[in-house]
Design a protein around this motif. Structure first.
Motif, mmCIF file in Angstrom:
data_model
loop_
_atom_site.group_PDB
_atom_site.id
_atom_site.type_symbol
_atom_site.label_atom_id
_atom_site.label_comp_id
_atom_site.label_asym_id
_atom_site.label_seq_id
_atom_site.Cartn_x
_atom_site.Cartn_y
_atom_site.Cartn_z
ATOM 1 N N GLY A 97 46.079 51.588 -0.739
ATOM 2 C CA GLY A 97 46.503 51.301 -2.191
ATOM 3 C C GLY A 97 46.186 52.494 -3.330
ATOM 4 O O GLY A 97 45.502 53.436 -2.717
ATOM 5 N N LEU A 98 46.931 52.496 -4.334
ATOM 6 C CA LEU A 98 46.727 53.644 -5.125
ATOM 7 C C LEU A 98 45.736 52.909 -6.676
ATOM 8 O O LEU A 98 45.886 51.896 -6.828
ATOM 9 C CB LEU A 98 48.201 53.916 -5.767
ATOM 10 C CG LEU A 98 49.578 54.021 -5.046
ATOM 11 C CD1 LEU A 98 50.397 54.515 -5.826
ATOM 12 C CD2 LEU A 98 48.778 55.108 -3.917
ATOM 13 N N VAL A 99 44.762 53.996 -6.675
ATOM 14 C CA VAL A 99 43.744 53.371 -7.547
ATOM 15 C C VAL A 99 44.045 54.220 -8.769
ATOM 16 O O VAL A 99 43.650 55.349 -8.960
ATOM 17 C CB VAL A 99 42.532 54.039 -6.978
ATOM 18 C CG1 VAL A 99 41.139 53.541 -7.852
ATOM 19 C CG2 VAL A 99 42.127 53.251 -5.650
ATOM 20 N N LEU A 100 44.230 53.403 -10.124
ATOM 21 C CA LEU A 100 44.677 53.995 -11.105
ATOM 22 C C LEU A 100 43.455 53.840 -12.117
ATOM 23 O O LEU A 100 43.470 52.527 -12.806
ATOM 24 C CB LEU A 100 46.098 53.451 -11.797
ATOM 25 C CG LEU A 100 47.275 53.341 -10.616
ATOM 26 C CD1 LEU A 100 48.522 52.957 -11.315
ATOM 27 C CD2 LEU A 100 47.558 54.796 -10.310
ATOM 28 N N ALA A 101 42.881 54.677 -12.511
ATOM 29 C CA ALA A 101 41.659 54.594 -13.397
ATOM 30 C C ALA A 101 42.297 55.044 -14.733
ATOM 31 O O ALA A 101 43.506 55.664 -15.064
ATOM 32 C CB ALA A 101 40.640 55.677 -13.010
ATOM 33 N N ARG A 102 41.342 54.938 -15.818
ATOM 34 C CA ARG A 102 41.790 55.126 -17.078
ATOM 35 C C ARG A 102 41.811 56.477 -17.264
ATOM 36 O O ARG A 102 42.471 57.171 -18.048
ATOM 37 C CB ARG A 102 40.799 54.533 -18.156
ATOM 38 C CG ARG A 102 40.698 52.916 -18.069
ATOM 39 C CD ARG A 102 39.655 52.266 -19.118
ATOM 40 N NE ARG A 102 39.882 50.839 -18.980
ATOM 41 C CZ ARG A 102 39.145 50.233 -18.202
ATOM 42 N NH1 ARG A 102 38.232 50.662 -17.446
ATOM 43 N NH2 ARG A 102 39.458 48.554 -18.395
ATOM 44 N N SER A 103 40.989 57.321 -16.586
ATOM 45 C CA SER A 103 40.738 58.672 -16.725
ATOM 46 C C SER A 103 41.349 59.330 -15.490
ATOM 47 O O SER A 103 41.500 58.826 -14.405
ATOM 48 C CB SER A 103 39.282 59.131 -16.729
ATOM 49 O OG SER A 103 38.612 58.766 -15.481
ATOM 50 N N ALA A 104 42.149 60.572 -15.822
ATOM 51 C CA ALA A 104 42.901 61.137 -14.709
ATOM 52 C C ALA A 104 41.838 61.529 -13.491
ATOM 53 O O ALA A 104 42.156 61.441 -12.267
ATOM 54 C CB ALA A 104 43.469 62.492 -15.256
ATOM 55 N N THR A 191 44.656 49.548 -15.863
ATOM 56 C CA THR A 191 43.927 50.141 -14.793
ATOM 57 C C THR A 191 43.716 49.037 -13.729
ATOM 58 O O THR A 191 43.838 47.757 -14.093
ATOM 59 C CB THR A 191 42.539 50.619 -15.376
ATOM 60 O OG1 THR A 191 41.704 50.980 -14.411
ATOM 61 C CG2 THR A 191 41.657 49.443 -16.187
ATOM 62 N N GLY A 192 43.780 49.550 -12.533
ATOM 63 C CA GLY A 192 43.860 48.632 -11.223
ATOM 64 C C GLY A 192 44.194 49.266 -10.247
ATOM 65 O O GLY A 192 44.169 50.486 -10.135
ATOM 66 N N VAL A 193 44.454 48.493 -9.328
ATOM 67 C CA VAL A 193 44.955 48.898 -7.706
ATOM 68 C C VAL A 193 46.417 48.403 -7.759
ATOM 69 O O VAL A 193 46.778 47.268 -7.923
ATOM 70 C CB VAL A 193 43.992 48.378 -6.721
ATOM 71 C CG1 VAL A 193 44.453 48.831 -5.516
ATOM 72 C CG2 VAL A 193 42.581 49.062 -6.895
ATOM 73 N N LEU A 194 47.282 49.567 -7.188
ATOM 74 C CA LEU A 194 48.396 49.041 -6.571
ATOM 75 C C LEU A 194 48.574 49.322 -4.912
ATOM 76 O O LEU A 194 48.527 50.239 -4.322
ATOM 77 C CB LEU A 194 49.421 50.151 -7.189
ATOM 78 C CG LEU A 194 50.940 49.781 -7.024
ATOM 79 C CD1 LEU A 194 51.221 48.721 -7.930
ATOM 80 C CD2 LEU A 194 51.862 50.890 -7.749
#
Lengths: 222, 222
Positions: A97-104, A191-194
């Motif tokens: 999965g891709l982990v998309l945080a609020r911070s880069a 923010t979350g996981v794809l």
């Protein structure tokens, strides 16, 4: 009386990561499960002092891993005689999965990887070589080896198989959601996981396939 | 007047494969397309004379590739000062299908891979470093960098970025069906290709995500 294998591989200086140690594992069952779900690895070796990383198929059998290739290919030639063998690093990675945080900074991926440090030796025993070639086919599609023509003597002679022992090996796993800084919680970014999925098919028959030969269940079920 | 870049990378002794040369390509557009479809690479380097292969994220910008990591991680520390840099091999592989031949010997996979030989140097220019970090986020999810908080000075200081130049690089591609021997055509085994697909989703919002923040289109469209 059975002699039980240890449940864990022994950690060594080069299998203990310098970073994110809490993600590292030496658990035999975990290592095997990550390897068994894959068939492609990235095999590293050193040539003229420089690293080379090539994608190649592999198979696990007990506590060995096999790779194969033409007897003319570079790593196979370099492994040469049984001694001293070729130092290799064999790495397998699944992206979950891709982990998309609020911070880069806290962006990441969820993954499961195995890194094997070993010395590869050519397999010289004909029975072991045949079994390894079967395992290489079955690692890609379980059940396929017995539903294909085995290698003939000419093909066997043209194929080199290398064996690595699973002794210096570790797994690394990241799961779960983003780990944002507390002060970033109010930021307006999703923010979350794809999650990432791999799927197969539909199967494409070869142009010259006899139409009376149906797709076998062990392929259709993938 | 524009100065056109060459359409092909120059082949070198180590980018010409010993096997299956007809699958090798030095076409710039093909190399870029294979890299741009990926975000995970396997990075090889030499440590104490032995190969190490680690999975890591990367980004391509023009004819450079960037990788990043903690300033404490091994390859980043080993790249050290701008000179002499760290010899690396960076490999990217897509698996497109499983090729099931009638003979075990002719089993294969359809794939597209890129192998880069380069010397990695740390990026010291702050603007280039920021741009590389944006590119690393956008390589995973295009459009994400501008929808996340950029690295602050503390995060920038904790992150090392390495740059590789795309000069000694080749692609290798296998497509199509099995290449069985003519004498195997009558064998009773199903033969063909099992295509492999990667898909994403559904997205899993973080537990603390403000419910009013909708999933952005650049994520949903993946």
């Amino acid at each position: 009386m059975e002699i039980a294998m240890s449940d864990v591989y022994e950690a060594t200086e080069r299998t203990v990561p310098t970073r994110a140690r809490e993600r590292a594992s030496y658990d035999r069952e975990l290592v095997h499960s990550i390897l068994d779900e894959a068939y492609l690895c990235h095999l590293g070796f050193v040539r003229d002092g420089a690293p080379v990383v090539l994608p190649t198929l592999f198979a696990r059998v007990d506590d060995h891993v096999y790779v194969h290739g033409s007897t003319g290919s570079r790593p196979l030639r370099m492994a040469g005689a049984p001694d001293p063998g070729l130092p290799v690093c064999l790495t397998v990675t699944h992206v979950d999965g891709l982990v998309l945080a609020r911070s880069a900074f806290h962006h990441s991926i969820n993954y499961r990887s195995v890194v094997i440090h070993a010395t590869a030796h050519p397999v010289t025993d004909p029975a072991e070589k045949r079994a390894a070639l079967d395992a290489l086919v079955d690692q890609v599609v379980p059940g396929r080896a017995e539903d294909s023509r085995p290698a003939n003597p000419k093909e066997l002679a043209a194929t080199a198989v290398l064996r690595l022992d699973l002794t210096e090996v570790s797994a690394k796993v990241r799961t779960g959601g983003p780990n944002d800084e507390p002060e970033d919680t109010e930021l307006p970014h999703w923010t979350g996981v794809l999650p990432l999925h791999t799927s197969y098919g539909p199967a494409i028959p070869a142009a010259d396939l006899d139409a009376s030969i149906a797709l076998p269940e062990y392929i259709a079920s993938r």
